[in-house]
Design an enzyme around this catalytic site. Structure first.
Site, PDB file in Angstrom:
ATOM      1  CG  HIS A 198      -1.764   1.134   1.492  1.00  0.00           C
ATOM      2  ND1 HIS A 198      -3.139   1.060   1.422  1.00  0.00           N
ATOM      3  CD2 HIS A 198      -1.476   2.416   1.831  1.00  0.00           C
ATOM      4  CE1 HIS A 198      -3.665   2.251   1.699  1.00  0.00           C
ATOM      5  NE2 HIS A 198      -2.669   3.089   1.955  1.00  0.00           N
TER       6      HIS A 198
ATOM      7  CB  CYS B  36       0.023  12.592   3.550  1.00  0.00           C
ATOM      8  SG  CYS B  36       1.071  12.947   4.958  1.00  0.00           S
TER       9      CYS B  36
END
Lengths: 310, 310
Positions: free
Chosen positions: B205, B238
């Protein structure tokens, strides 16, 4: 795998040539002077083409004569013909970079020459360089695919490499001009080129048009390539894919190689400082990632509520 | 190398959870139904967390019960605790995905739990799944680095993998949560995990925060990983790197693998059709490359002046 990698900057040529506005000569010189202090192996300074063909680089002589040349850095320029070569030699360049296409249609569209015609012209240009000590590099566009024709047969690429070496070209850049290459193809082609011509100086030149730029660089690295073209901020582009990314981004490439523990000779912080100046210089944002996200060793402060509980 | 790769879509969970506005339930269902027809191996549909923690996914039951489940596609959901697991089981999911962090600080910041506390809770959750036949996957966040602590020791990752397998976890996702991984590290860690636990089901991932997403996927592939999380359009992100890219982009990943001649089972054109709907759905552009540039087999018409000379 080589112990040292060579990073070759192309922003001021491959990048600036397609910008919508002219970058002032003194700004070009200032940027190149900053780049010369970063540890880059080579800088493609400008292009000695007709000012009508590429108005953005109409100041080629002034830029080439205005920069401060740092020992250890090679200063190369793109040269399209004998006249361009004579202009470049008058500026005492270290290298000339010839450009041809591996595909007929792209050659005609971009240079108005078939590969055969380019090779003929290269002979005349190389004749002019004889005795000067200038290194002759040739960039082979569309080596991994042509936006008009599609697949370019790998045997055709190998044939052209042989013919380039035969006429006295010393370095060959395999260019994925419009971002069509994939890592399997890159690995195959680069490994075979290295196997057939172990003494030749090969450079890999990728665009990030389809997001595979650094993956292709990794594949080329794994196939033994140690020289990489890249463009500060990821400048450059593909005239056929509006909105797409340009060349692979120098600071992103150097960052990846450094994180992998490889030696590039480049001071990434200095390179990033130069890249930071780009948006103001060219008037728009750039595609590079590290400028936005910071290096992977960047540390973030803990959330405030965690401090409150300390 | 495996003959078939498994592409696992996470956009409706990892992507939608951080969007600034709520995506209507019927739009989520319609998108997942389209994705189910593309040949993806797995879809992470939603997260059974508290509606207060992640308001965007407060419709988890409605979405999970509203989708049309296609045989051959696995439908997984993120489950943070026993209550979430019970809600997920009531919706007859194929898999639950537990999440913990490899680093203390990220675990506390993101989940308010240390890795030790996460492992304890996992035991209770796994107890609840006993006899249901539901597959238990665990995602190990920050396996390649922590945005607060920096390096996460590889031995720590191996120890956590062993402990996850010991308590009954069947699949493990190695997550580069904030895009810190580099290809050398990915190759090393994935190869070692595969060597130590050849029977375990590993997923890679990656995030594209620093431009290395597809290069890392390539490195994982070369290390024998055959399952990849990815997010349609490159959604996700993020929280520590504003403006940075999100998860690796599903259509870019599938495109790369297909160009490499690898079998993903995915119909790229259908996937692209689904991705095209994203900007209208979420109200902003997405980072994916293929949506902008088109596939590498895209042909461009010759310039007009060339036709004039034909």
């Amino acid at each position: 795998m080589s112990t040292r990698l060579y990073i070759q900057e192309v922003a001021t040529r491959d990048g600036f040539q397609i910008e919508s506005s002219f970058i002032p000569t003194e700004d070009k010189i200032a940027l190149i002077d900053r780049l010369s202090e970063t540890g880059l192996a080579k800088i493609e300074v400008t292009s000695f083409t007709s000012p009508k063909a590429i108005p953005n680089l109409r100041d080629a002589e002034d830029v080439m004569r205005g920069i401060r040349r740092v020992p250890g850095v090679e200063y190369t320029v793109l040269v399209p013909n004998v006249k361009g070569c004579e202009r470049a030699l008058a500026c005492e360049v270290d290298e000339i970079n010839l450009v041809m296409s591996a595909s007929d249609t792209h050659g005609l569209a971009n240079l108005r020459m078939t590969p055969e015609q380019s090779l003929e012209q290269f002979k005349s240009i190389i004749e002019v360089t004889r005795g000067t000590g200038v290194f002759v590099n040739a960039s082979l566009s569309t080596a991994f695919g042509c936006p008009f024709e599609g697949v370019v047969a790998e045997d055709r690429v190998y044939t052209l490499i042989q013919r380039l070496l035969d006429i006295g070209v010393q370095g060959i850049t395999l260019c994925d001009t419009t971002g069509m290459a994939d890592p399997a193809q890159v690995g195959r082609l680069c490994a075979e080129a290295r196997r057939r011509w172990p003494e030749a100086v090969f450079t890999a030149h990728f665009h990030n048009t389809r997001g595979m730029g650094l993956a292709n660089a990794l594949a080329a690295l794994n196939a033994g390539i140690d020289r990489f073209d890249a463009s500060l901020g990821g400048l450059g582009g593909c005239p056929y894919a509006p909105g797409a990314s340009g060349n692979i981004c120098t600071e992103d490439l150097v960052h990846m190689f450094q994180r992998m523990g490889l030696e590039t000779g480049v001071d990434l912080d200095r390179l990033l400082a130069a890249a930071t100046s780009l948006p103001a210089l060219i008037g728009h944002d750039v595609p590079g990632s590290i400028l936005k996200a910071g290096k992977a060793d960047r540390r973030y402060p803990k959330p405030q509520w965690m401090h409150a509980q300390d």
